[in-house]
Design a protein around this motif. Structure first.
Motif, PDB file in Angstrom:
ATOM      1  N   SER A 175       0.772  -1.241   0.000  1.00 30.78           N
ATOM      2  CA  SER A 175       0.000   0.000   0.000  1.00 30.78           C
ATOM      3  C   SER A 175       0.803   1.291   0.000  1.00 30.78           C
ATOM      4  CB  SER A 175      -0.983   0.011   1.178  1.00 30.78           C
ATOM      5  OG  SER A 175      -0.292   0.021   2.409  1.00 30.78           O
ATOM      6  N   PRO A 176       2.081   1.318   0.459  1.00 31.72           N
ATOM      7  CA  PRO A 176       2.811   2.574   0.290  1.00 31.72           C
ATOM      8  C   PRO A 176       2.803   3.074  -1.156  1.00 31.72           C
ATOM      9  CG  PRO A 176       4.002   1.201   1.827  1.00 31.72           C
ATOM     10  CD  PRO A 176       2.853   0.360   1.281  1.00 31.72           C
ATOM     11  N   ALA A 177       2.800   2.155  -2.122  1.00 31.20           N
ATOM     12  CA  ALA A 177       2.754   2.582  -3.525  1.00 31.20           C
ATOM     13  C   ALA A 177       1.467   3.328  -3.836  1.00 31.20           C
ATOM     14  CB  ALA A 177       2.894   1.369  -4.451  1.00 31.20           C
ATOM     15  N   TYR A 178       0.334   2.860  -3.283  1.00 32.07           N
ATOM     16  CA  TYR A 178      -0.930   3.552  -3.544  1.00 32.07           C
ATOM     17  C   TYR A 178      -0.901   4.954  -2.921  1.00 32.07           C
ATOM     18  CZ  TYR A 178      -2.206  -1.437  -2.523  1.00 32.07           C
ATOM     19  OH  TYR A 178      -2.229  -2.792  -2.361  1.00 32.07           O
ATOM     20  N   VAL A 179      -0.342   5.037  -1.713  1.00 33.70           N
ATOM     21  CA  VAL A 179      -0.318   6.317  -1.004  1.00 33.70           C
ATOM     22  C   VAL A 179       0.592   7.307  -1.723  1.00 33.70           C
ATOM     23  CG1 VAL A 179       0.211   7.459   1.193  1.00 33.70           C
ATOM     24  CG2 VAL A 179      -0.831   5.184   1.179  1.00 33.70           C
ATOM     25  N   TYR A 180       1.724   6.814  -2.255  1.00 27.30           N
ATOM     26  CA  TYR A 180       2.605   7.710  -3.009  1.00 27.30           C
ATOM     27  C   TYR A 180       1.882   8.275  -4.230  1.00 27.30           C
ATOM     28  CZ  TYR A 180       6.247   5.449  -0.169  1.00 27.30           C
ATOM     29  OH  TYR A 180       6.998   4.965   0.867  1.00 27.30           O
ATOM     30  N   MET A 181       1.070   7.436  -4.863  1.00 25.47           N
ATOM     31  CA  MET A 181       0.296   7.918  -6.018  1.00 25.47           C
ATOM     32  C   MET A 181      -0.697   8.994  -5.591  1.00 25.47           C
ATOM     33  SD  MET A 181      -0.459   4.327  -8.024  1.00 25.47           S
ATOM     34  CE  MET A 181      -1.361   5.105  -9.376  1.00 25.47           C
ATOM     35  N   PHE A 182      -1.326   8.814  -4.417  1.00 22.86           N
ATOM     36  CA  PHE A 182      -2.280   9.787  -3.908  1.00 22.86           C
ATOM     37  C   PHE A 182      -1.580  11.112  -3.608  1.00 22.86           C
ATOM     38  CE2 PHE A 182      -4.958  11.392  -0.267  1.00 22.86           C
ATOM     39  CZ  PHE A 182      -6.076  11.706  -1.038  1.00 22.86           C
ATOM     40  N   ILE A 183      -0.412  11.035  -2.964  1.00 19.44           N
ATOM     41  CA  ILE A 183       0.360  12.245  -2.666  1.00 19.44           C
ATOM     42  C   ILE A 183       0.768  12.947  -3.952  1.00 19.44           C
ATOM     43  CG2 ILE A 183       2.581  13.060  -1.740  1.00 19.44           C
ATOM     44  CD1 ILE A 183       2.294  10.875   0.424  1.00 19.44           C
ATOM     45  N   GLU A 184       1.207  12.171  -4.938  1.00 23.49           N
ATOM     46  CA  GLU A 184       1.613  12.755  -6.214  1.00 23.49           C
ATOM     47  C   GLU A 184       0.442  13.457  -6.892  1.00 23.49           C
ATOM     48  OE1 GLU A 184       4.318  11.388 -10.015  1.00 23.49           O
ATOM     49  OE2 GLU A 184       2.849   9.955  -9.238  1.00 23.49           O
ATOM     50  N   ALA A 185      -0.736  12.831  -6.848  1.00 22.47           N
ATOM     51  CA  ALA A 185      -1.916  13.442  -7.453  1.00 22.47           C
ATOM     52  C   ALA A 185      -2.303  14.736  -6.729  1.00 22.47           C
ATOM     53  CB  ALA A 185      -3.083  12.461  -7.438  1.00 22.47           C
ATOM     54  N   MET A 186      -2.244  14.733  -5.390  1.00 26.04           N
ATOM     55  CA  MET A 186      -2.525  15.943  -4.629  1.00 26.04           C
ATOM     56  C   MET A 186      -1.560  17.064  -5.007  1.00 26.04           C
ATOM     57  SD  MET A 186      -3.229  14.340  -0.836  1.00 26.04           S
ATOM     58  CE  MET A 186      -3.343  15.944  -0.036  1.00 26.04           C
ATOM     59  N   ALA A 187      -0.281  16.706  -5.128  1.00 23.73           N
ATOM     60  CA  ALA A 187       0.718  17.704  -5.483  1.00 23.73           C
ATOM     61  C   ALA A 187       0.494  18.230  -6.901  1.00 23.73           C
ATOM     62  CB  ALA A 187       2.122  17.118  -5.346  1.00 23.73           C
ATOM     63  N   ASP A 188       0.141  17.333  -7.824  1.00 21.40           N
ATOM     64  CA  ASP A 188      -0.136  17.769  -9.198  1.00 21.40           C
ATOM     65  C   ASP A 188      -1.256  18.808  -9.224  1.00 21.40           C
ATOM     66  OD1 ASP A 188       1.805  16.175 -10.327  1.00 21.40           O
ATOM     67  OD2 ASP A 188       0.437  14.574 -10.936  1.00 21.40           O
ATOM     68  N   ALA A 189      -2.297  18.564  -8.434  1.00 24.57           N
ATOM     69  CA  ALA A 189      -3.408  19.518  -8.391  1.00 24.57           C
ATOM     70  C   ALA A 189      -2.954  20.859  -7.823  1.00 24.57           C
ATOM     71  CB  ALA A 189      -4.546  18.951  -7.545  1.00 24.57           C
ATOM     72  N   ALA A 190      -2.119  20.826  -6.781  1.00 19.44           N
ATOM     73  CA  ALA A 190      -1.613  22.071  -6.201  1.00 19.44           C
ATOM     74  C   ALA A 190      -0.741  22.828  -7.195  1.00 19.44           C
ATOM     75  CB  ALA A 190      -0.830  21.770  -4.923  1.00 19.44           C
ATOM     76  N   VAL A 191       0.073  22.086  -7.950  1.00 21.52           N
ATOM     77  CA  VAL A 191       0.901  22.719  -8.984  1.00 21.52           C
ATOM     78  C   VAL A 191       0.012  23.368 -10.042  1.00 21.52           C
ATOM     79  CG1 VAL A 191       2.554  22.273 -10.849  1.00 21.52           C
ATOM     80  CG2 VAL A 191       2.917  21.255  -8.587  1.00 21.52           C
ATOM     81  N   ALA A 198       8.080  21.436  -5.324  1.00 24.67           N
ATOM     82  CA  ALA A 198       8.652  20.945  -4.068  1.00 24.67           C
ATOM     83  C   ALA A 198       7.753  21.294  -2.891  1.00 24.67           C
ATOM     84  CB  ALA A 198      10.050  21.527  -3.864  1.00 24.67           C
ATOM     85  N   GLN A 199       7.223  22.480  -2.897  1.00 26.11           N
ATOM     86  CA  GLN A 199       6.331  22.906  -1.826  1.00 26.11           C
ATOM     87  C   GLN A 199       5.043  22.078  -1.828  1.00 26.11           C
ATOM     88  OE1 GLN A 199       4.641  26.964  -2.071  1.00 26.11           O
ATOM     89  NE2 GLN A 199       5.476  27.296  -0.008  1.00 26.11           N
ATOM     90  N   ALA A 200       4.540  21.772  -3.014  1.00 27.78           N
ATOM     91  CA  ALA A 200       3.318  20.978  -3.135  1.00 27.78           C
ATOM     92  C   ALA A 200       3.507  19.582  -2.552  1.00 27.78           C
ATOM     93  CB  ALA A 200       2.898  20.889  -4.600  1.00 27.78           C
ATOM     94  N   TYR A 201       4.664  18.967  -2.801  1.00 29.07           N
ATOM     95  CA  TYR A 201       4.929  17.644  -2.237  1.00 29.07           C
ATOM     96  C   TYR A 201       4.983  17.690  -0.711  1.00 29.07           C
ATOM     97  CZ  TYR A 201       5.877  15.356  -6.718  1.00 29.07           C
ATOM     98  OH  TYR A 201       5.756  14.818  -7.968  1.00 29.07           O
ATOM     99  N   GLU A 202       5.601  18.733  -0.165  1.00 32.52           N
ATOM    100  CA  GLU A 202       5.692  18.837   1.290  1.00 32.52           C
ATOM    101  C   GLU A 202       4.304  19.007   1.916  1.00 32.52           C
ATOM    102  OE1 GLU A 202       7.889  21.383   4.859  1.00 32.52           O
ATOM    103  OE2 GLU A 202       8.304  21.874   2.755  1.00 32.52           O
ATOM    104  N   PHE A 203       3.487  19.887   1.339  1.00 33.89           N
ATOM    105  CA  PHE A 203       2.152  20.092   1.878  1.00 33.89           C
ATOM    106  C   PHE A 203       1.313  18.811   1.781  1.00 33.89           C
ATOM    107  CE2 PHE A 203       3.152  24.494   2.059  1.00 33.89           C
ATOM    108  CZ  PHE A 203       2.184  25.121   2.839  1.00 33.89           C
ATOM    109  N   ALA A 204       1.375  18.144   0.638  1.00 29.84           N
ATOM    110  CA  ALA A 204       0.574  16.930   0.443  1.00 29.84           C
ATOM    111  C   ALA A 204       1.042  15.808   1.366  1.00 29.84           C
ATOM    112  CB  ALA A 204       0.644  16.485  -1.012  1.00 29.84           C
TER     113      ALA A 204
END
Length: 269
Positions: A175-191, A198-204
């Protein structure tokens, strides 16, 4: 701990566990021996961890009380055939592989051997793993306490019945792989909304970390915690409604159960 431990298999999972064990201080580098097939990997292990290294798997078994088999499932039979004669009734084997049952491990060894099946995950590297442990009938309570202490040195660990090991592969092992995908998607939306990457990844990532910590430390149901964030007519409930509309829950459940079915098939092959 006065035991010596060995690692056969030093990929991402093996290195994550070694890093966690050493960072916790439970074992010292001179108590750990690891094997690898290439000189480059042996040099990297020695430089990174300061442990003893060898190209010979049998040497690891001979020099260790507790041996971690952290190789790919398809290699188990070959590796066990290689180390079987050096594995006696005093050695304790920790088998880390999806789908390899105690019955199959017994067949591979062809003699009574103390074995604990284990399923940790890669957050072991930052002392935040979730590990499942299931011993065979030869492992004593004292030995299980030792094994549990090792796994708790790099996160949380629980003993479970073997029947749940495939479910563990889905809910924590992979499941860490699924969570990394979720974090990446959250960061993409923030971008997309103008935030630097870099800031988007930290916030997510911090938001996911904090939410998980809330579940673990408050003991509250995730639904209750979700409801507490959703003000009537607010932005959060609008986002939750969109996630429901686009099938987030179904996607997660379907993916996780697909992972479990794959784990079961691997065990039958």
């Amino acid at each position: 701990m006065d035991k010596t431990i060995g690692f056969i298999g030093c990929g991402n999972m093996g290195c994550a566990m070694m890093s966690g064990i050493l960072n916790s201080g439970l074992y010292k580098a001179d108590q750990i021996t690891a094997s690898a097939h290439t000189q480059a990997t042996l040099s990297r292990l020695s430089e990174s961890f300061g442990i003893r290294v060898t190209p010979d798997n049998r040497t690891v078994v001979q020099n260790s009380d507790i041996i971690f088999l952290a190789v790919k499932p398809y290699l188990y039979k070959e590796i066990i055939e290689e180390i079987r004669d050096d594995t006696d009734e005093e050695k304790l084997i920790i088998a880390i592989a999806a789908g390899i049952s105690h019955s199959k491990l017994d067949d591979f060894f062809g003699k009574p051997v103390k074995i604990v099946r284990a399923m940790p995950n890669t957050p072991a590297m930052v002392l935040a793993a979730m590990s499942a442990l299931t011993p065979n009938e030869l492992v004593t309570e004292e030995e299980m306490q030792t094994v549990t202490a090792i796994f708790k040195s790099f996160g949380r660990a629980q003993a479970i019945p073997e029947s749940l090991m495939d479910a563990v592969t889905g809910v924590s092992g992979s499941s860490p792989a699924y969570v990394y995908m979720f974090i990446e998607a959250m960061a993409d939306a923030a971008v997309a909304d103008g935030m630097p990457r870099a800031q988007a990844y930290e916030f997510a990532a911090q938001s996911v970390y904090g939410a998980a910590k809330m579940v673990l430390e408050t003991g509250k149901h995730p639904g209750e915690l979700k409801d507490a964030v959703c003000s009537p007519g607010g932005a959060t409930i609008a986002a939750v409604a969109k996630l429901e509309e686009t099938g987030l829950r179904n996607a997660v459940i379907s993916a996780q159960r697909c992972c479990v079915e794959k784990s079961k098939k691997m065990g039958k092959s």
